[in-house]
Motif scaffolding. Structure first.
Motif, PDB file in Angstrom:
ATOM      1  N   GLY A  53     -55.833 -46.927 -32.986  1.00  0.00           N
ATOM      2  CA  GLY A  53     -55.477 -48.082 -32.164  1.00  0.00           C
ATOM      3  C   GLY A  53     -55.753 -49.399 -32.861  1.00  0.00           C
ATOM      4  N   ALA A  54     -56.901 -49.485 -33.555  1.00  0.00           N
ATOM      5  CA  ALA A  54     -57.241 -50.713 -34.275  1.00  0.00           C
ATOM      6  C   ALA A  54     -56.255 -50.978 -35.408  1.00  0.00           C
ATOM      7  CB  ALA A  54     -58.664 -50.615 -34.820  1.00  0.00           C
ATOM      8  N   TRP A  98     -62.900 -54.898 -34.481  1.00  0.00           N
ATOM      9  CA  TRP A  98     -61.902 -53.846 -34.255  1.00  0.00           C
ATOM     10  C   TRP A  98     -61.973 -53.285 -32.841  1.00  0.00           C
ATOM     11  CZ3 TRP A  98     -64.434 -49.489 -32.739  1.00  0.00           C
ATOM     12  CH2 TRP A  98     -65.798 -49.432 -33.056  1.00  0.00           C
ATOM     13  N   LEU A  99     -63.062 -53.611 -32.116  1.00  0.00           N
ATOM     14  CA  LEU A  99     -63.283 -53.043 -30.787  1.00  0.00           C
ATOM     15  C   LEU A  99     -62.534 -53.869 -29.749  1.00  0.00           C
ATOM     16  CD1 LEU A  99     -64.714 -50.933 -29.074  1.00  0.00           C
ATOM     17  CD2 LEU A  99     -66.711 -52.444 -28.981  1.00  0.00           C
ATOM     18  N   THR A 100     -61.346 -53.417 -29.395  1.00  0.00           N
ATOM     19  CA  THR A 100     -60.496 -54.115 -28.434  1.00  0.00           C
ATOM     20  C   THR A 100     -60.123 -53.169 -27.298  1.00  0.00           C
ATOM     21  OG1 THR A 100     -58.441 -53.470 -29.548  1.00  0.00           O
ATOM     22  CG2 THR A 100     -59.530 -55.504 -30.312  1.00  0.00           C
ATOM     23  N   PRO A 101     -59.659 -53.710 -26.171  1.00  0.00           N
ATOM     24  CA  PRO A 101     -59.215 -52.830 -25.077  1.00  0.00           C
ATOM     25  C   PRO A 101     -58.128 -51.853 -25.511  1.00  0.00           C
ATOM     26  CG  PRO A 101     -59.464 -55.071 -24.279  1.00  0.00           C
ATOM     27  CD  PRO A 101     -59.650 -55.126 -25.765  1.00  0.00           C
ATOM     28  N   PHE A 102     -57.241 -52.294 -26.400  1.00  0.00           N
ATOM     29  CA  PHE A 102     -56.178 -51.409 -26.871  1.00  0.00           C
ATOM     30  C   PHE A 102     -56.755 -50.246 -27.668  1.00  0.00           C
ATOM     31  CE2 PHE A 102     -52.938 -50.167 -30.012  1.00  0.00           C
ATOM     32  CZ  PHE A 102     -51.894 -49.838 -29.150  1.00  0.00           C
ATOM     33  N   ALA A 103     -57.743 -50.529 -28.526  1.00  0.00           N
ATOM     34  CA  ALA A 103     -58.371 -49.463 -29.308  1.00  0.00           C
ATOM     35  C   ALA A 103     -59.081 -48.467 -28.397  1.00  0.00           C
ATOM     36  CB  ALA A 103     -59.354 -50.061 -30.312  1.00  0.00           C
ATOM     37  N   VAL A 104     -59.777 -48.975 -27.375  1.00  0.00           N
ATOM     38  CA  VAL A 104     -60.455 -48.092 -26.413  1.00  0.00           C
ATOM     39  C   VAL A 104     -59.429 -47.238 -25.674  1.00  0.00           C
ATOM     40  CG1 VAL A 104     -61.851 -48.032 -24.313  1.00  0.00           C
ATOM     41  CG2 VAL A 104     -62.426 -49.632 -26.151  1.00  0.00           C
ATOM     42  N   LEU A 105     -58.314 -47.851 -25.290  1.00  0.00           N
ATOM     43  CA  LEU A 105     -57.251 -47.114 -24.604  1.00  0.00           C
ATOM     44  C   LEU A 105     -56.721 -45.984 -25.482  1.00  0.00           C
ATOM     45  CD1 LEU A 105     -55.250 -46.830 -22.225  1.00  0.00           C
ATOM     46  CD2 LEU A 105     -53.789 -48.488 -23.391  1.00  0.00           C
ATOM     47  N   CYS A 106     -56.536 -46.262 -26.772  1.00  0.00           N
ATOM     48  CA  CYS A 106     -56.054 -45.225 -27.691  1.00  0.00           C
ATOM     49  C   CYS A 106     -57.082 -44.111 -27.841  1.00  0.00           C
ATOM     50  CB  CYS A 106     -55.731 -45.840 -29.050  1.00  0.00           C
ATOM     51  SG  CYS A 106     -54.258 -46.889 -29.046  1.00  0.00           S
ATOM     52  N   GLY A 107     -58.368 -44.464 -27.824  1.00  0.00           N
ATOM     53  CA  GLY A 107     -59.408 -43.445 -27.883  1.00  0.00           C
ATOM     54  C   GLY A 107     -59.360 -42.523 -26.680  1.00  0.00           C
ATOM     55  N   ILE A 108     -59.201 -43.098 -25.501  1.00  0.00           N
ATOM     56  CA  ILE A 108     -59.101 -42.292 -24.275  1.00  0.00           C
ATOM     57  C   ILE A 108     -57.840 -41.434 -24.306  1.00  0.00           C
ATOM     58  CG2 ILE A 108     -58.819 -42.406 -21.766  1.00  0.00           C
ATOM     59  CD1 ILE A 108     -60.468 -44.999 -21.836  1.00  0.00           C
ATOM     60  N   GLY A 109     -56.737 -42.023 -24.760  1.00  0.00           N
ATOM     61  CA  GLY A 109     -55.476 -41.287 -24.815  1.00  0.00           C
ATOM     62  C   GLY A 109     -55.547 -40.083 -25.732  1.00  0.00           C
ATOM     63  N   LEU A 110     -56.206 -40.240 -26.892  1.00  0.00           N
ATOM     64  CA  LEU A 110     -56.305 -39.111 -27.813  1.00  0.00           C
ATOM     65  C   LEU A 110     -57.198 -38.014 -27.240  1.00  0.00           C
ATOM     66  CD1 LEU A 110     -55.268 -38.176 -30.540  1.00  0.00           C
ATOM     67  CD2 LEU A 110     -57.364 -39.053 -31.577  1.00  0.00           C
ATOM     68  N   CYS A 111     -58.246 -38.393 -26.516  1.00  0.00           N
ATOM     69  CA  CYS A 111     -59.093 -37.391 -25.848  1.00  0.00           C
ATOM     70  C   CYS A 111     -58.272 -36.583 -24.846  1.00  0.00           C
ATOM     71  CB  CYS A 111     -60.265 -38.075 -25.150  1.00  0.00           C
ATOM     72  SG  CYS A 111     -61.525 -38.742 -26.261  1.00  0.00           S
ATOM     73  N   LEU A 112     -57.425 -37.269 -24.079  1.00  0.00           N
ATOM     74  CA  LEU A 112     -56.557 -36.569 -23.131  1.00  0.00           C
ATOM     75  C   LEU A 112     -55.584 -35.651 -23.861  1.00  0.00           C
ATOM     76  CD1 LEU A 112     -55.709 -39.470 -20.639  1.00  0.00           C
ATOM     77  CD2 LEU A 112     -57.188 -37.501 -20.206  1.00  0.00           C
ATOM     78  N   GLY A 113     -55.042 -36.133 -24.980  1.00  0.00           N
ATOM     79  CA  GLY A 113     -54.082 -35.336 -25.736  1.00  0.00           C
ATOM     80  C   GLY A 113     -54.705 -34.080 -26.317  1.00  0.00           C
ATOM     81  N   TYR A 114     -55.893 -34.212 -26.906  1.00  0.00           N
ATOM     82  CA  TYR A 114     -56.559 -33.041 -27.473  1.00  0.00           C
ATOM     83  C   TYR A 114     -56.992 -32.070 -26.374  1.00  0.00           C
ATOM     84  CZ  TYR A 114     -56.774 -34.915 -32.231  1.00  0.00           C
ATOM     85  OH  TYR A 114     -56.458 -35.373 -33.486  1.00  0.00           O
ATOM     86  N   ALA A 115     -57.400 -32.612 -25.218  1.00  0.00           N
ATOM     87  CA  ALA A 115     -57.755 -31.742 -24.093  1.00  0.00           C
ATOM     88  C   ALA A 115     -56.531 -30.958 -23.621  1.00  0.00           C
ATOM     89  CB  ALA A 115     -58.330 -32.571 -22.948  1.00  0.00           C
ATOM     90  N   LEU A 116     -55.372 -31.621 -23.607  1.00  0.00           N
ATOM     91  CA  LEU A 116     -54.128 -30.936 -23.242  1.00  0.00           C
ATOM     92  C   LEU A 116     -53.811 -29.830 -24.236  1.00  0.00           C
ATOM     93  CD1 LEU A 116     -51.509 -30.675 -21.602  1.00  0.00           C
ATOM     94  CD2 LEU A 116     -50.539 -32.522 -22.999  1.00  0.00           C
ATOM     95  N   LEU A 117     -53.983 -30.115 -25.514  1.00  0.00           N
ATOM     96  CA  LEU A 117     -53.739 -29.109 -26.543  1.00  0.00           C
ATOM     97  C   LEU A 117     -54.686 -27.918 -26.368  1.00  0.00           C
ATOM     98  CD1 LEU A 117     -51.987 -28.645 -29.106  1.00  0.00           C
ATOM     99  CD2 LEU A 117     -53.868 -29.611 -30.432  1.00  0.00           C
ATOM    100  N   GLY A 118     -55.954 -28.206 -26.065  1.00  0.00           N
ATOM    101  CA  GLY A 118     -56.921 -27.137 -25.857  1.00  0.00           C
ATOM    102  C   GLY A 118     -56.610 -26.295 -24.633  1.00  0.00           C
ATOM    103  N   ALA A 119     -56.181 -26.949 -23.541  1.00  0.00           N
ATOM    104  CA  ALA A 119     -55.825 -26.206 -22.333  1.00  0.00           C
ATOM    105  C   ALA A 119     -54.637 -25.284 -22.591  1.00  0.00           C
ATOM    106  CB  ALA A 119     -55.508 -27.181 -21.200  1.00  0.00           C
ATOM    107  N   CYS A 120     -53.662 -25.777 -23.341  1.00  0.00           N
ATOM    108  CA  CYS A 120     -52.497 -24.947 -23.679  1.00  0.00           C
ATOM    109  C   CYS A 120     -52.906 -23.757 -24.552  1.00  0.00           C
ATOM    110  CB  CYS A 120     -51.444 -25.792 -24.393  1.00  0.00           C
ATOM    111  SG  CYS A 120     -50.668 -27.048 -23.353  1.00  0.00           S
ATOM    112  N   TRP A 121     -53.876 -23.981 -25.437  1.00  0.00           N
ATOM    113  CA  TRP A 121     -54.356 -22.889 -26.287  1.00  0.00           C
ATOM    114  C   TRP A 121     -55.056 -21.814 -25.448  1.00  0.00           C
ATOM    115  CZ3 TRP A 121     -53.776 -20.740 -30.827  1.00  0.00           C
ATOM    116  CH2 TRP A 121     -54.768 -19.893 -31.330  1.00  0.00           C
TER     117      TRP A 121
END
Length: 216
Positions: A17-18, A37-60
């Motif tokens: 995100g940064a 580098w610590l901005t709301p957009f970077a934090v949002l991208c961090g949360i989004g990637l956590c959701l994405g990896y969790a989705l990948l793990g659930a599918c696995w």
């Protein structure tokens, strides 16, 4: 282990995100301060990637497991998929509102839209596979979505490692180190790792069943 994985994923997302939003440089040196580098957009991208990896793990888990574990993971897929979709919509809206430089690259390089198109098709197939309770397609579709996203980022940044500041050539190690890495890691170590991975996937192929145990 779970906490460490979550933190690593969050930091990875914040880093991306940064870079997408842009870092502050002066005369080729970073001048944004310790937390520039610590901005709301970077934090949002961090949360989004956590959701994405969790989705990948659930599918696995749906792909590999049965019974209660599979049912629990399947319930999470829909929720996580909605969360990832909401994240993508918010990120795109933010990029439009803030006129992020990466958007200009997409306009200048229309071929980059091929990757989002592939991701969109995979998302549609993912939705259909969730409705059909398919055990195998969701994992592969989410993997394709991630590959298309990272492909879009890589080509959007090219030829820079840090957009508009440091190119790939400038960031590369000395020639002697690159030669050593090629022959030592690329020619020797990488094939061994690939063989090991293929053997591991072959040994643990199929679903994990409740009747399976040590020695079965």
């Amino acid at each position: 282990f779970a906490g460490g994985s979550l933190i690593a994923t969050f930091i990875q997302g914040m880093t991306v995100g940064a870079l997408v939003e842009g870092l502050q440089f002066t005369n080729g040196e970073y001048s944004g301060g310790a937390v520039g580098w610590l901005t709301p957009f970077a934090v949002l991208c961090g949360i989004g990637l956590c959701l994405g990896y969790a989705l990948l793990g659930a599918c696995w888990l749906v792909r590999k497991c049965e019974a209660g574990v599979q049912r629990t993971a399947r319930r999470q897929i829909s929720r996580l998929a909605i969360g990832v979709l909401a994240f993508l919509v918010i990120v795109f809206a933010y990029a439009l509102a803030e006129h992020l430089p990466i958007l200009h690259r997409w306009i200048d390089r229309p071929y980059l839209l091929v990757f989002p198109a592939i991701g969109a098709i995979a998302a549609i197939v993912l939705a259909l596979s969730i409705v059909d309770h398919n055990d195998y397609l969701p994992f592969y579709m989410v993997a394709i979505i991630f590959a298309s996203a990272f492909g879009t980022l890589a080509l959007s940044f090219w030829p820079y490692m840090i957009p508009s500041v440091i190119t790939v050539d400038q960031a590369a190690a000395p020639q002697s180190s690159l030669v050593f890495m090629f022959w030592g890691c690329g020619v020797v170590v990488f094939p061994l790792m690939l063989i090991y991975t293929l053997i591991s996937y072959s040994v643990f192929r199929g679903k994990v069943r409740a009747t399976d145990g040590y020695g079965h």
